[in-house]
Design an enzyme around this catalytic site. Structure first.
Site, PDB file in Angstrom:
ATOM      1  N   GLU A  33       0.881  -1.172  -0.066  1.00 49.61           N
ATOM      2  CA  GLU A  33      -0.091   0.036   0.055  1.00 49.61           C
ATOM      3  C   GLU A  33       0.816   1.279  -0.156  1.00 49.61           C
ATOM      4  O   GLU A  33       0.235   2.297  -0.329  1.00 49.61           O
ATOM      5  CB  GLU A  33      -1.001   0.258   1.286  1.00 49.61           C
ATOM      6  CG  GLU A  33      -2.175  -0.769   0.843  1.00 49.61           C
ATOM      7  CD  GLU A  33      -3.231  -0.581   2.196  1.00 49.61           C
ATOM      8  OE1 GLU A  33      -3.166  -0.038   3.114  1.00 49.61           O
ATOM      9  OE2 GLU A  33      -4.378  -1.296   2.056  1.00 49.61           O
ATOM     10  N   HIS A  82       8.593 -26.598  -1.709  1.00 47.75           N
ATOM     11  CA  HIS A  82       7.787 -27.509  -2.562  1.00 47.75           C
ATOM     12  C   HIS A  82       6.791 -27.126  -3.338  1.00 47.75           C
ATOM     13  O   HIS A  82       6.164 -27.987  -3.902  1.00 47.75           O
ATOM     14  CB  HIS A  82       7.717 -28.843  -1.485  1.00 47.75           C
ATOM     15  CG  HIS A  82       8.835 -29.300  -0.829  1.00 47.75           C
ATOM     16  ND1 HIS A  82       9.163 -30.645  -1.137  1.00 47.75           N
ATOM     17  CD2 HIS A  82       9.523 -28.814   0.146  1.00 47.75           C
ATOM     18  CE1 HIS A  82      10.301 -30.828  -0.379  1.00 47.75           C
ATOM     19  NE2 HIS A  82      10.424 -29.717   0.495  1.00 47.75           N
ATOM     20  N   LYS A 122     -14.120  -0.412  -3.080  1.00 46.11           N
ATOM     21  CA  LYS A 122     -15.206  -0.207  -2.454  1.00 46.11           C
ATOM     22  C   LYS A 122     -16.428   0.498  -3.016  1.00 46.11           C
ATOM     23  O   LYS A 122     -17.552   0.161  -2.911  1.00 46.11           O
ATOM     24  CB  LYS A 122     -14.652   0.725  -1.280  1.00 46.11           C
ATOM     25  CG  LYS A 122     -13.731   0.104  -0.446  1.00 46.11           C
ATOM     26  CD  LYS A 122     -13.298   1.139   0.656  1.00 46.11           C
ATOM     27  CE  LYS A 122     -12.090   0.439   1.623  1.00 46.11           C
ATOM     28  NZ  LYS A 122     -11.780   1.521   2.311  1.00 46.11           N
TER      29      LYS A 122
HETATM   30  O1  PA5 Z   1      -3.464   1.223   5.833  1.00 46.87           O
HETATM   31  C1  PA5 Z   1      -4.651   1.548   5.790  1.00 46.87           C
HETATM   32  O2  PA5 Z   1      -5.001   2.900   5.858  1.00 46.87           O
HETATM   33  C2  PA5 Z   1      -5.335   0.436   5.254  1.00 46.87           C
HETATM   34  O3  PA5 Z   1      -5.122  -0.685   5.051  1.00 46.87           O
HETATM   35  C3  PA5 Z   1      -6.606   0.511   6.548  1.00 46.87           C
HETATM   36  O4  PA5 Z   1      -5.983  -0.090   7.754  1.00 46.87           O
HETATM   37  C4  PA5 Z   1      -7.803  -0.573   6.091  1.00 46.87           C
HETATM   38  O5  PA5 Z   1      -8.292  -0.131   4.972  1.00 46.87           O
HETATM   39  C5  PA5 Z   1      -8.774  -0.200   7.345  1.00 46.87           C
HETATM   40  O6  PA5 Z   1      -9.266   0.885   7.625  1.00 46.87           O
HETATM   41  P1  PA5 Z   1     -10.130   1.479   8.620  1.00 46.87           P
HETATM   42  O7  PA5 Z   1      -9.095   1.426   9.981  1.00 46.87           O
HETATM   43  O8  PA5 Z   1     -10.468   2.857   8.512  1.00 46.87           O
HETATM   44  O9  PA5 Z   1     -11.206   0.420   8.889  1.00 46.87           O
END
Ligand code: PA5
Length: 437
Positions: free
Chosen positions: A290, A311, A425
């Site tokens: 990310e 393996h 989303k």
């Molecule tokens: O790194 C990030 O910001 C995302 O991976 C969030 O942690 C994930 O989408 C969950 O988001 P939230 O804490 O708002 O539910």
């Protein structure tokens, strides 16, 4: 590095001048991170967190963890991405992948089972956790910075309903909310219902939040030492912030990663030789994926568990397309108490294994695989860790967060946003609007 044994000799075939160029860029990127003048700098609160965390909240986390352990046999933790992976990785690392099974088997009645929900939409997974919990006492920790994440919201509703049906008004005493300090739907609900709340600070994004309440409450509820975890992170911070350029291994590693990427090594395999580190590999995938995967750029982070995956993927790594490099995280002090028993005959030609500790075989595999893969043009970064303690884990979390921030700045992207995550989303919301209930 004091506690971690980091070794870059598995990459020494790169020409010196190119190594220097990327090390210089990483040094400059580190400066950008620390001065807070790069993109996303409003989300760099994690840099100083191990030293300057909220002590009052830390004590509340500890108190809440004790209350949860007193009142419940099971803790359900509801969250996804950065609001789940750090805690889940920590529990496997510190307690082992079998911790819930061992507790169910009665190995230690004072321990508590912890299950993670809200990290997928599988009905059978949720159903299994409802069944496993059964009519035992449980508490619920919902973790979402935004308070509007679909998977978390769905699972929270399911387990909140079970709690309310079972305990009535007293259910509120068993629900713990970890979210934004002041904004968001969850914060408003918590205030209305009187749930105890913990904060994911404004200046820390999800995947950098493991050392906030997002990670600390479940880790403390599992009976792990969160003081030692923070001490490990603080020690790593001090080391990285006080070491100059060429001695700073996070800068060196960040520069190397980008150098290898430039040389078309565009898949990084995070390798461990211990299933207890598998989820740590998942945490790394999210952290780097990310942070760096944007603007049509980014090293693809993957994780493998050896020797198991030798393996399955071993053939590909040894002889397939040459786009891999490996970062091995190896626990160097394996217990020696399990020996291969001895038999009279060499019935399978493998008698040479007998009398040796399994841990020694595993360490030999680490060395042997390194030789074979480096021969096969798979460069390797090696990170040896002395143990699976809270202190070491704190060091690792911080080391990789720091490396990731620096590396993404070398790549030239904002390490702290994730605009692409919104696309799926939005599509799901559109489809749900279309479909009838
Ligand atoms: O790194 C990030 O910001 C995302 O991976 C969030 O942690 C994930 O989408 C969950 O988001 P939230 O804490 O708002 O539910």
């Amino acid at each position: 590095m004091k506690n971690l044994n980091i070794n870059f000799s598995g990459i020494d075939w790169l020409p010196d001048e190119e190594m220097e160029q990327f090390t210089d860029e990483a040094f400059f990127a580190c400066d950008t991170l620390l001065k807070g003048n790069g993109p996303g700098s409003e989300y760099t609160g994690w840099v100083d967190l191990p030293e300057y965390y909220d002590r009052e909240e830390f004590e509340r986390i500890r108190a809440a963890a004790s209350k949860i352990r007193r009142e419940s046999q099971v803790l359900i933790v509801c969250g996804i991405g950065g609001s789940y992976l750090g805690a889940a990785a920590a529990l496997d690392f510190l307690k082992g992948t079998m911790h819930n099974l061992k507790i169910r088997g009665g190995a230690d009645p004072d321990e508590m089972e912890i299950y993670f929900v809200g990290n997928n939409l599988s009905p059978s997974y949720i159903g299994d956790i409802i069944d496993i919990t059964g009519d035992r006492d449980f508490s619920l920790n919902v973790i979402s910075k935004s308070g509007t994440t679909m998977e978390t919201a769905a699972a929270f509703r399911i387990f909140r309903k079970i709690l309310e049906d079972r305990y009535g008004e007293a259910a509120a005493e068993r629900i713990y909310v970890t979210t934004d300090r002041s904004r968001g739907a969850l914060k408003a609900l918590a205030e209305k219902e009187g749930y105890e709340t913990f904060v994911i600070p404004d200046n820390i994004g999800g995947r950098y939040s493991v050392l906030t309440a997002a990670g600390l409450l479940p880790i403390a509820a599992a009976g792990c030492d969160i003081d030692d975890l923070m001490a490990g992170a603080a020690s790593m911070r001090e080391e990285l912030l006080s070491e100059p350029g060429e001695l700073n291994e996070a800068i060196g590693y960040a520069g190397l990663r980008q150098q290898l990427y430039d040389w078309d090594k565009y898949i990084e395999l995070f390798v461990s030789y211990d299933p207890d580190l598998k989820l740590f590999g998942e945490w790394l995938k999210q952290l780097f994926g990310e942070s760096e995967g944007k603007e049509n750029l980014g090293i693809f982070p993957a994780s493998v568990s050896y020797t198991t995956d030798l393996h399955s993927l071993g053939q590909m790594v040894q002889e397939g397309e040459r786009f891999f490099f490996e970062t091995v995280i190896n626990v160097e002090s394996e217990p020696e108490h399990i020996l291969i028993p001895e038999f009279e005959n060499d019935f399978d030609g493998l008698k040479y294994l007998e009398g040796r500790p399994v841990g020694m075989l595993n360490q030999t595999a680490v060395d042997g695989v390194a030789m074979a893969h480096m021969d096969g043009d798979v460069p390797q970064v090696y990170i040896g860790i002395p143990d699976k303690s809270e202190f070491t884990l704190g060091e690792l979390f911080y080391f990789f967060e720091f490396t990731c921030g620096v590396s993404a700045y070398v790549e030239g992207v904002n390490p702290f946003d994730q605009p692409g995550v919104e696309a799926y989303k939005k599509s799901i919301r559109e489809l749900l609007d279309k479909y009838r209930k």
